[in-house]
Write an enzyme that holds these catalytic residues in place. Structure first.
Site, PDB file in Angstrom:
ATOM      1  N   ALA A   4      68.438 -13.144  18.551  1.00 35.47           N
ATOM      2  CA  ALA A   4      69.323 -11.963  18.566  1.00 35.47           C
ATOM      3  C   ALA A   4      68.709 -10.860  19.407  1.00 35.47           C
ATOM      4  CB  ALA A   4      69.588 -11.482  17.138  1.00 35.47           C
ATOM      5  N   GLY A  45      71.015 -12.848  23.954  1.00 37.42           N
ATOM      6  CA  GLY A  45      71.861 -13.425  22.903  1.00 37.42           C
ATOM      7  C   GLY A  45      73.056 -12.536  22.597  1.00 37.42           C
ATOM      8  N   LEU A 100      62.391  -5.943  33.017  1.00 31.62           N
ATOM      9  CA  LEU A 100      63.616  -5.247  33.421  1.00 31.62           C
ATOM     10  C   LEU A 100      63.639  -5.095  34.928  1.00 31.62           C
ATOM     11  CD1 LEU A 100      63.615  -2.439  30.695  1.00 31.62           C
ATOM     12  CD2 LEU A 100      65.089  -4.469  30.787  1.00 31.62           C
ATOM     13  N   HIS A 146      82.912  19.571  30.304  1.00 25.42           N
ATOM     14  CA  HIS A 146      83.805  19.260  29.185  1.00 25.42           C
ATOM     15  C   HIS A 146      85.124  18.719  29.723  1.00 25.42           C
ATOM     16  CE1 HIS A 146      85.703  19.563  25.283  1.00 25.42           C
ATOM     17  NE2 HIS A 146      86.741  20.120  25.889  1.00 25.42           N
TER      18      HIS A 146
HETATM   19  P1  FAD Z   1      62.950 -12.313  39.502  1.00 24.50           P
HETATM   20  O1  FAD Z   1      64.220 -11.565  39.566  1.00 24.50           O
HETATM   21  O2  FAD Z   1      62.821 -13.393  38.510  1.00 24.50           O
HETATM   22  O3  FAD Z   1      62.717 -12.863  40.967  1.00 24.50           O
HETATM   23  C1  FAD Z   1      61.670 -13.722  41.275  1.00 24.50           C
HETATM   24  C2  FAD Z   1      62.084 -14.508  42.489  1.00 24.50           C
HETATM   25  O4  FAD Z   1      60.952 -15.238  42.951  1.00 24.50           O
HETATM   26  C3  FAD Z   1      63.168 -15.552  42.229  1.00 24.50           C
HETATM   27  O5  FAD Z   1      64.204 -15.385  43.158  1.00 24.50           O
HETATM   28  C4  FAD Z   1      62.463 -16.909  42.417  1.00 24.50           C
HETATM   29  O6  FAD Z   1      63.304 -17.879  43.000  1.00 24.50           O
HETATM   30  C5  FAD Z   1      61.357 -16.522  43.376  1.00 24.50           C
HETATM   31  N1  FAD Z   1      60.166 -17.362  43.287  1.00 24.50           N
HETATM   32  C6  FAD Z   1      59.452 -17.703  42.189  1.00 24.50           C
HETATM   33  N2  FAD Z   1      58.362 -18.420  42.534  1.00 24.50           N
HETATM   34  C7  FAD Z   1      58.398 -18.536  43.883  1.00 24.50           C
HETATM   35  C8  FAD Z   1      57.546 -19.138  44.831  1.00 24.50           C
HETATM   36  N3  FAD Z   1      56.415 -19.749  44.459  1.00 24.50           N
HETATM   37  N4  FAD Z   1      57.889 -19.078  46.133  1.00 24.50           N
HETATM   38  C9  FAD Z   1      59.031 -18.453  46.537  1.00 24.50           C
HETATM   39  N5  FAD Z   1      59.863 -17.842  45.679  1.00 24.50           N
HETATM   40  C10 FAD Z   1      59.537 -17.876  44.371  1.00 24.50           C
HETATM   41  N6  FAD Z   1      67.294  -6.622  33.552  1.00 24.50           N
HETATM   42  C11 FAD Z   1      67.820  -5.382  33.616  1.00 24.50           C
HETATM   43  O7  FAD Z   1      67.103  -4.428  33.923  1.00 24.50           O
HETATM   44  N7  FAD Z   1      69.136  -5.165  33.331  1.00 24.50           N
HETATM   45  C12 FAD Z   1      69.962  -6.167  32.971  1.00 24.50           C
HETATM   46  O8  FAD Z   1      71.153  -5.932  32.729  1.00 24.50           O
HETATM   47  C13 FAD Z   1      69.437  -7.483  32.905  1.00 24.50           C
HETATM   48  N8  FAD Z   1      70.235  -8.511  32.558  1.00 24.50           N
HETATM   49  C14 FAD Z   1      69.704  -9.776  32.546  1.00 24.50           C
HETATM   50  C15 FAD Z   1      70.537 -10.822  32.160  1.00 24.50           C
HETATM   51  C16 FAD Z   1      70.050 -12.105  32.123  1.00 24.50           C
HETATM   52  C17 FAD Z   1      70.976 -13.241  31.717  1.00 24.50           C
HETATM   53  C18 FAD Z   1      68.705 -12.360  32.488  1.00 24.50           C
HETATM   54  C19 FAD Z   1      68.167 -13.761  32.485  1.00 24.50           C
HETATM   55  C20 FAD Z   1      67.862 -11.320  32.850  1.00 24.50           C
HETATM   56  C21 FAD Z   1      68.356 -10.013  32.875  1.00 24.50           C
HETATM   57  N9  FAD Z   1      67.551  -8.930  33.202  1.00 24.50           N
HETATM   58  C22 FAD Z   1      68.073  -7.669  33.225  1.00 24.50           C
HETATM   59  C23 FAD Z   1      66.126  -9.098  33.547  1.00 24.50           C
HETATM   60  C24 FAD Z   1      65.962  -9.051  35.074  1.00 24.50           C
HETATM   61  O9  FAD Z   1      66.739 -10.068  35.652  1.00 24.50           O
HETATM   62  C25 FAD Z   1      64.499  -9.230  35.448  1.00 24.50           C
HETATM   63  O10 FAD Z   1      63.714  -8.277  34.769  1.00 24.50           O
HETATM   64  C26 FAD Z   1      64.295  -9.048  36.935  1.00 24.50           C
HETATM   65  O11 FAD Z   1      65.070  -9.959  37.666  1.00 24.50           O
HETATM   66  C27 FAD Z   1      62.809  -9.220  37.313  1.00 24.50           C
HETATM   67  O12 FAD Z   1      62.652  -9.059  38.685  1.00 24.50           O
HETATM   68  P2  FAD Z   1      61.459  -9.797  39.464  1.00 24.50           P
HETATM   69  O13 FAD Z   1      61.649  -9.433  40.899  1.00 24.50           O
HETATM   70  O14 FAD Z   1      60.170  -9.492  38.821  1.00 24.50           O
HETATM   71  O15 FAD Z   1      61.706 -11.346  39.257  1.00 24.50           O
HETATM   72  P1  NAD Z   2      64.302 -11.126  23.606  1.00 23.53           P
HETATM   73  O1  NAD Z   2      62.836 -11.065  23.548  1.00 23.53           O
HETATM   74  O2  NAD Z   2      65.084  -9.875  23.851  1.00 23.53           O
HETATM   75  O3  NAD Z   2      64.878 -11.749  22.251  1.00 23.53           O
HETATM   76  C1  NAD Z   2      64.475 -13.004  21.789  1.00 23.53           C
HETATM   77  C2  NAD Z   2      64.779 -13.117  20.306  1.00 23.53           C
HETATM   78  O4  NAD Z   2      64.581 -14.464  19.897  1.00 23.53           O
HETATM   79  C3  NAD Z   2      63.877 -12.254  19.433  1.00 23.53           C
HETATM   80  O5  NAD Z   2      64.675 -11.462  18.576  1.00 23.53           O
HETATM   81  C4  NAD Z   2      63.033 -13.274  18.672  1.00 23.53           C
HETATM   82  O6  NAD Z   2      62.650 -12.828  17.392  1.00 23.53           O
HETATM   83  C5  NAD Z   2      63.983 -14.459  18.608  1.00 23.53           C
HETATM   84  N1  NAD Z   2      63.323 -15.753  18.361  1.00 23.53           N
HETATM   85  C6  NAD Z   2      62.155 -16.221  18.899  1.00 23.53           C
HETATM   86  N2  NAD Z   2      61.884 -17.460  18.434  1.00 23.53           N
HETATM   87  C7  NAD Z   2      62.899 -17.807  17.599  1.00 23.53           C
HETATM   88  C8  NAD Z   2      63.202 -18.969  16.801  1.00 23.53           C
HETATM   89  N3  NAD Z   2      62.408 -20.042  16.778  1.00 23.53           N
HETATM   90  N4  NAD Z   2      64.339 -18.967  16.054  1.00 23.53           N
HETATM   91  C9  NAD Z   2      65.161 -17.892  16.053  1.00 23.53           C
HETATM   92  N5  NAD Z   2      64.921 -16.771  16.786  1.00 23.53           N
HETATM   93  C10 NAD Z   2      63.810 -16.729  17.549  1.00 23.53           C
HETATM   94  O7  NAD Z   2      64.624 -12.224  24.718  1.00 23.53           O
HETATM   95  P2  NAD Z   2      65.958 -12.574  25.514  1.00 23.53           P
HETATM   96  O8  NAD Z   2      67.157 -12.056  24.817  1.00 23.53           O
HETATM   97  O9  NAD Z   2      65.843 -14.026  25.817  1.00 23.53           O
HETATM   98  O10 NAD Z   2      65.776 -11.764  26.854  1.00 23.53           O
HETATM   99  C11 NAD Z   2      64.664 -12.034  27.729  1.00 23.53           C
HETATM  100  C12 NAD Z   2      64.351 -10.851  28.592  1.00 23.53           C
HETATM  101  O11 NAD Z   2      65.386 -10.601  29.523  1.00 23.53           O
HETATM  102  C13 NAD Z   2      64.157  -9.606  27.788  1.00 23.53           C
HETATM  103  O12 NAD Z   2      62.795  -9.273  27.858  1.00 23.53           O
HETATM  104  C14 NAD Z   2      64.970  -8.548  28.448  1.00 23.53           C
HETATM  105  O13 NAD Z   2      64.161  -7.489  28.834  1.00 23.53           O
HETATM  106  C15 NAD Z   2      65.565  -9.207  29.681  1.00 23.53           C
HETATM  107  N6  NAD Z   2      67.013  -8.903  29.692  1.00 23.53           N
HETATM  108  C16 NAD Z   2      67.389  -7.614  29.800  1.00 23.53           C
HETATM  109  C17 NAD Z   2      68.728  -7.280  29.759  1.00 23.53           C
HETATM  110  C18 NAD Z   2      69.120  -5.855  29.863  1.00 23.53           C
HETATM  111  O14 NAD Z   2      68.294  -5.049  30.254  1.00 23.53           O
HETATM  112  N7  NAD Z   2      70.350  -5.506  29.538  1.00 23.53           N
HETATM  113  C19 NAD Z   2      69.675  -8.254  29.581  1.00 23.53           C
HETATM  114  C20 NAD Z   2      69.263  -9.572  29.449  1.00 23.53           C
HETATM  115  C21 NAD Z   2      67.909  -9.882  29.516  1.00 23.53           C
END
Ligand code: FAD
Ligand code: NAD
Length: 463
Positions: free
Chosen positions: A182, A186, A317, A442
């Protein structure tokens, strides 16, 4: 193989890496970026922030058409769902944004290498893939991000039992989706499918949802989400999930009966991505959580190698990764680079949205910091009434002696946009009185922020 020389090579083209590359080029570095996917933008643009927000928007419109339009006096007849079109819209937005980054790379003359980058000793990166290359650079920035964390016993099959990547592209609305975890993913992706008609059960190991969030706000979210139809099973540690037939799965967790469903979304966090990166070739040892350890200014244990974003410590993030990318290369160019980790906002894009910046009430209590608290409900905000979205509140925590704003937590309409004012306040070291004395237009939702600031001093006007 020809050796290509650059001043700076970034490995990874996500929000951390591509932004670092653009800023480095602006600062005059001959810059290259190695990305293994054919599209730039990383997790965020391809399979994270952007596609999830596109689906959240579409599904919210669908839900509103079903449940809210009538109260505005609008009749729409029988509604239908064209999921394929919704998915195409999402894909179109992703295409536009990844194409936009390609354009920015061309504009800034950033060399783009398509392939997997591997460190190959100090100052060297080997690119493996369709167009292999050997690169040399004075500065190397690791920005390889993160991948979904697996869970023992959960048999991911890339289809019925999958991660956020699959949940962004289900071909039909699940009958019963079981979400493991959650946390942010999720609840956001659970919301999408709940609004589109799925039954959604969320299994969470802890006794509350949204770990790390201010507890009062988390409790309010729990109540509101249950009313929307989410079924939460708290204190349920998932031990297994497996396919039982072509379209059915079973999920087992401690303390509850096994649950049968047709799709499972595993969302128990993400882990840093360093696989095959050749860290050992430069003497970098990941920490226990698999992150690349960094010290001051994002420097790793190896001179000339830096790391930013999800692959290092701190919240995962996109905006944190971007700010680190900028700070890292600005430091390399000027000797100065700065990220204020006390002022990084976090937003959950559910309905209502949840947003926070700075310390939670629990953190202040644990640290023994004296604080005053002001809260204001959206129920008493005129714009929220006009929107028909009155659930939630703004809560401001300020130091009891100095009145400096220490934390702001919002659950309510457009909380993700409202939090920007709070982040600026914390960045500038503002007091709650500063917010209270700032003129807010407002009727806007932002007036709830001003009222919460007034409430810190016990003098809200509309409560
Ligand atoms: P990444 O975005 O993971 O980029 C890393 C890149 O490196 C990838 O393109 C990968 O292909 C490439 N790479 C990896 N290894 C290699 C290699 N050896 N050679 C070449 N390329 C490589 N964050 C928010 O702030 N707001 C949100 O609303 C939000 N929503 C999310 C929703 C979902 C479903 C998920 C999964 C994540 C979300 N996040 C959100 C988290 C956010 O996506 C990440 O924090 C962010 O993308 C991290 O940026 P980064 O550049 O560190 O890595
Ligand atoms: P999360 O860490 O937010 O939540 C994972 C949850 O899974 C926790 O509540 C944890 O207690 C639970 N959990 C762990 N093991 C479990 C088990 N065996 N059974 C049941 N529950 C269990 O992770 P996420 O939702 O996968 O997101 C990953 C990352 O992606 C986050 O760190 C978040 O910063 C980033 N993200 C950010 C946004 C956004 O900024 N809006 C959106 C999506 C993802």
């Amino acid at each position: 193989m020809d050796v290509h020389r650059h001043d700076l090579v970034v490995i990874g083209g996500g929000p951390g890496g591509y932004v670092a590359a653009i800023r480095a080029a602006q600062l005059g570095f001959d810059t290259a970026c190695v990305e293994q996917d054919k599209s730039l933008g990383g997790t965020c643009v391809r399979i994270g922030c952007i596609p999830s927000k596109a689906l959240l928007e579409s599904s919210e419109r669908f839900h509103e058409a079903h449940h809210a339009f009538a109260s505005h006096g609008i009749g729409v007849g029988e509604l239908s769902l064209d999921l394929e079109r919704m998915m195409e819209r999402k894909a179109g937005i992703v295409r536009q944004l990844t194409g936009g980054i390609d354009g920015l790379f061309k504009k800034h003359k950033i060399a783009r290498y398509l392939g997997t980058g591997r460190l190959d000793g100090p100052g060297r990166v080997v690119v493996e893939g369709d167009t292999p290359a050997a690169l040399e650079a004075r500065h190397i920035v690791i920005a390889t991000g993160s991948v979904s964390a697996p869970l023992k016993g959960v048999e991911l099959d890339g289809d019925r039992i999958g991660t956020s990547t699959e949940a962004l592209s289900y071909p039909e609305v699940p009958r019963h989706l079981v979400v493991i975890g959650a946390g942010v993913i999720g609840l956001e992706l659970g919301s999408v499918w709940l609004r589109l008609g799925a039954k959604v059960t969320v299994l969470e190991y802890l006794d509350h949802i949204l770990p790390g969030m201010d507890l009062e706000i988390g409790r309010e979210a729990d109540k509101l989400f249950r009313k929307q139809g989410f079924e939460f099973r708290l204190g349920a540690r998932v031990t297994s999930a497996r396919r039982t037939a072509a379209e059915s799965c079973v999920v087992e967790a401690d303390g509850i009966e096994p649950i049968a469903c047709d799709r499972v979304l595993l969302a128990v966090g993400r882990r840093p991505n360093t696989q095959g990166l050749g860290l050992d070739s430069v003497g970098i040892v990941p920490d226990k959580a698999g992150r690349v350890p960094v010290g001051e200014n994002f420097a790793t244990a190896r001179e000339g190698v830096y790391a930013i974003g999800d692959v290092i410590r701190g919240p995962m993030l996109a905006h944190k990764a971007e700010d680190e990318g900028v700070a890292c290369v600005e430091y390399l160019a000027t000797g100065h680079g700065h990220v204020n980790y006390d002022a990084i906002p976090a937003v959950v894009y559910t309905q209502p949205e949840i947003a926070s910046v700075g310390k939670t009430e629990e953190e202040l209590q644990a640290a023994g910091t004296p604080y005053r608290k002001g809260a204001f409900p959206f129920m008493a905000n005129g714009r929220a009434k006009a929107l028909g979205q009155t659930a939630g509140k703004v809560k401001i925590l300020a130091h009891a002696q100095t009145d400096r704003v220490l934390g702001v937590h919002i659950i309510g309409p457009r909380a993700g946009d409202l939090i920007a004012e709070a982040a600026a306040a914390i960045e500038f070291g503002a007091s709650s009185e500063d917010i209270a004395r700032t003129c807010h237009a407002h009727p806007t939702l932002a007036e709830a922020v001003k009222e919460a600031a007034l409430a810190v001093d016990g003098r809200p006007l509309n409560l």
